[in-house]
Every structure is written in C-alpha cells, then in structure tokens.
Motif scaffolding. Sequence first.
Motif, PDB file in Angstrom:
ATOM      1  N   GLU A   1      -2.432  72.496  63.877  1.00  0.00           N
ATOM      2  CA  GLU A   1      -1.886  71.142  62.363  1.00  0.00           C
ATOM      3  C   GLU A   1      -0.057  71.393  63.348  1.00  0.00           C
ATOM      4  O   GLU A   1       0.610  70.722  63.156  1.00  0.00           O
ATOM      5  CB  GLU A   1      -2.221  71.751  61.556  1.00  0.00           C
ATOM      6  CG  GLU A   1      -3.466  71.095  60.942  1.00  0.00           C
ATOM      7  CD  GLU A   1      -4.027  71.918  59.605  1.00  0.00           C
ATOM      8  OE1 GLU A   1      -2.827  72.715  58.684  1.00  0.00           O
ATOM      9  OE2 GLU A   1      -4.642  71.296  59.226  1.00  0.00           O
ATOM     10  N   ILE A   2       0.045  72.629  64.104  1.00  0.00           N
ATOM     11  CA  ILE A   2       1.715  73.094  63.893  1.00  0.00           C
ATOM     12  C   ILE A   2       2.217  72.828  65.927  1.00  0.00           C
ATOM     13  O   ILE A   2       3.027  73.297  65.824  1.00  0.00           O
ATOM     14  CB  ILE A   2       2.385  74.635  63.366  1.00  0.00           C
ATOM     15  CG1 ILE A   2       1.273  75.673  63.856  1.00  0.00           C
ATOM     16  CG2 ILE A   2       2.179  74.629  61.833  1.00  0.00           C
ATOM     17  CD1 ILE A   2       1.564  77.024  63.745  1.00  0.00           C
ATOM     18  N   ASP A   3       0.509  72.998  66.163  1.00  0.00           N
ATOM     19  CA  ASP A   3       0.761  72.380  67.018  1.00  0.00           C
ATOM     20  C   ASP A   3       0.844  73.571  68.577  1.00  0.00           C
ATOM     21  O   ASP A   3       1.766  73.778  69.086  1.00  0.00           O
ATOM     22  CB  ASP A   3       1.843  71.402  68.222  1.00  0.00           C
ATOM     23  CG  ASP A   3       1.875  70.765  69.457  1.00  0.00           C
ATOM     24  OD1 ASP A   3       0.496  71.056  70.278  1.00  0.00           O
ATOM     25  OD2 ASP A   3       2.571  70.075  70.052  1.00  0.00           O
ATOM     26  N   MET A   4       0.333  74.888  67.737  1.00  0.00           N
ATOM     27  CA  MET A   4       0.229  75.539  68.605  1.00  0.00           C
ATOM     28  C   MET A   4       0.597  76.257  70.186  1.00  0.00           C
ATOM     29  O   MET A   4       0.797  77.053  70.957  1.00  0.00           O
ATOM     30  CB  MET A   4      -0.671  77.332  67.999  1.00  0.00           C
ATOM     31  CG  MET A   4      -0.530  78.361  68.305  1.00  0.00           C
ATOM     32  SD  MET A   4       0.769  79.737  67.246  1.00  0.00           S
ATOM     33  CE  MET A   4       1.125  80.813  68.328  1.00  0.00           C
ATOM     34  N   GLY A   5      -0.911  75.433  70.818  1.00  0.00           N
ATOM     35  CA  GLY A   5      -1.312  75.588  71.967  1.00  0.00           C
ATOM     36  C   GLY A   5      -0.008  75.015  72.291  1.00  0.00           C
ATOM     37  O   GLY A   5       0.027  75.167  73.607  1.00  0.00           O
ATOM     38  N   ALA A   6       0.737  74.717  72.332  1.00  0.00           N
ATOM     39  CA  ALA A   6       2.077  74.080  73.215  1.00  0.00           C
ATOM     40  C   ALA A   6       2.982  74.484  73.853  1.00  0.00           C
ATOM     41  O   ALA A   6       3.572  74.699  74.421  1.00  0.00           O
ATOM     42  CB  ALA A   6       2.484  72.706  72.489  1.00  0.00           C
ATOM     43  N   VAL A   7       2.952  75.708  72.557  1.00  0.00           N
ATOM     44  CA  VAL A   7       4.496  76.697  72.981  1.00  0.00           C
ATOM     45  C   VAL A   7       3.163  78.182  73.311  1.00  0.00           C
ATOM     46  O   VAL A   7       4.303  79.057  74.132  1.00  0.00           O
ATOM     47  CB  VAL A   7       4.703  76.923  71.908  1.00  0.00           C
ATOM     48  CG1 VAL A   7       6.026  76.288  71.133  1.00  0.00           C
ATOM     49  CG2 VAL A   7       4.027  77.832  70.824  1.00  0.00           C
ATOM     50  N   LEU A   8       2.294  78.063  73.583  1.00  0.00           N
ATOM     51  CA  LEU A   8       1.954  79.063  74.595  1.00  0.00           C
ATOM     52  C   LEU A   8       1.869  79.456  75.473  1.00  0.00           C
ATOM     53  O   LEU A   8       2.107  78.508  76.433  1.00  0.00           O
ATOM     54  CB  LEU A   8       0.102  79.079  74.302  1.00  0.00           C
ATOM     55  CG  LEU A   8      -0.958  79.404  72.474  1.00  0.00           C
ATOM     56  CD1 LEU A   8      -2.247  78.989  72.619  1.00  0.00           C
ATOM     57  CD2 LEU A   8      -0.216  80.734  72.406  1.00  0.00           C
ATOM     58  N   LYS A   9       2.337  80.494  75.643  1.00  0.00           N
ATOM     59  CA  LYS A   9       2.068  80.621  77.352  1.00  0.00           C
ATOM     60  C   LYS A   9       0.767  81.892  78.083  1.00  0.00           C
ATOM     61  O   LYS A   9       0.673  82.709  77.929  1.00  0.00           O
ATOM     62  CB  LYS A   9       3.323  82.345  77.393  1.00  0.00           C
ATOM     63  CG  LYS A   9       4.300  81.696  76.436  1.00  0.00           C
ATOM     64  CD  LYS A   9       5.914  83.027  77.085  1.00  0.00           C
ATOM     65  CE  LYS A   9       7.383  82.737  76.380  1.00  0.00           C
ATOM     66  NZ  LYS A   9       8.112  82.017  76.574  1.00  0.00           N
TER      67      LYS A   9
END
Length: 239
Positions: free
Chosen positions: A102-110
Amino acid sequence: MAQRPFFQSDQVKLSADLKAFEGRIGYKFAKPELLNRAVTHASMSSANRDDNQRLEFLGDRVLGLVMAEALLALDPGATEGQLAPRFNALVRKETCADVAREIDMGAVLKLGRSEMLSGGRRKQALLGDAIEAIIAAIYLDGGLEPAKDFILRQWGDRVKTVKQDARDAKTALQEWAQARGYPPPSYVQTDRQGPDHAPVFTISARIENGEQAVATAPSKRQAEQAAAKTLLAQLEKNS
C-alpha cells in the motif's frame, strides 16, 4: 560480518525516491541512515553497507507490542484465547506485506541483481520483513510514539475489523461439516500460474454433499482460507 551500531551516523543523504517515500509514510527521519539501512536487503549488504535484518528483528517486536496494546484497548473483555488469533492475524507476514504494498515499499528497496531478477520487489516475505525494518527505523529515530503512530495509521481499519478477519475459515468449515455428519472438507489445487517467484494458486474447497467454492491467491494457505470462507458463506446462506 561485523554489524555497526544502530545509531552510527554516516552523513547519509537520501535519494529522491526515499524522500518521496518519507512523504508516503508520513515520517521524516532525523537520522536518514536508518531509513537507508531499513530498505537495504541482505543481497546488497557489504563491509560498508549494513542490511535490514537486525532492524527487522526489532521491528517485529515493536509491532507486536503496539498490536497487543491496541487489541487490549479495543476489547477489554476479551480472553487470551480470543486475543491470540486476532494478534496473529495483524502481525502475520501476509498482513505486513499488504501494508508494504500500500505504501509502494517495493519501489524503494535496495536489492542485489539476483534478487531483482527473481522479482524480489514483489515477494511477500521480503516485503513483510522490510515493513518491520521500517518500524524499527522509526522507533530508533524518534521513539515509541512515532512508531506507534505509523503502525496504527498504516494498519488502519484492520485493527477494528480483526475479529472477523481472525476467524479461521478452514476450522469453521470443518466444524460445519462435522456438525452435519460429513467428513472434513477437502482442498484440491486446480491450477497454478505465474513464475516461481510470484506464483498464483487456485484451490477448490469441497464437502461431501457436493458443494464447492474456488479461490485464487499468492499462496496455497491463503487460497485455501479464501475458498473455505466463500464456501462457508454460501452454505450458511443456503441453509
């Protein structure tokens, strides 16, 4: 590999995507190195870059404390036996992963190259671990109150509706069948699609009187629960 202290400052400057992420979660870090560490998967760790595994460990405990307190406040008369399944429903990996999406966590993962190629940004376990690391990062950066505020905002109505969500549909369906002299329901996988890193299962729940219901989900467990819930609802409606 030796781990550096949680509070060691590396004079980190956040990238534009992580600054945008701060906006999405409603929290600005005083120690941005904590946020950087929280989004760094083990596949990207090195001698000079710590991953989020220790943060995940701490975040899981902070989440548990906040949810236990919230459940006690929500239903002062509930017994331990009633509270335990509600608690499990709120802190389980599937719920954490849903919040992360819901907070688009996947987009910022390294992530390391192999993890990226295998669809790591969409993996349930990885997303669930990452949201726990974010909780710990907020806790270490600002204390319990900001972490609690973040958790209760992101989990939202899940806490209020957990009584219904915590009901184990498979157990309820089995009890329904046994009360009518039927053997336990059966669960049959009728289809599986998608790549190995993001499978989608289709499960059919069936009882001896011939009634059945089908559901699809990213895991067999979720698909079985969803099929059982659908079948139970249609049985109760028919009766």
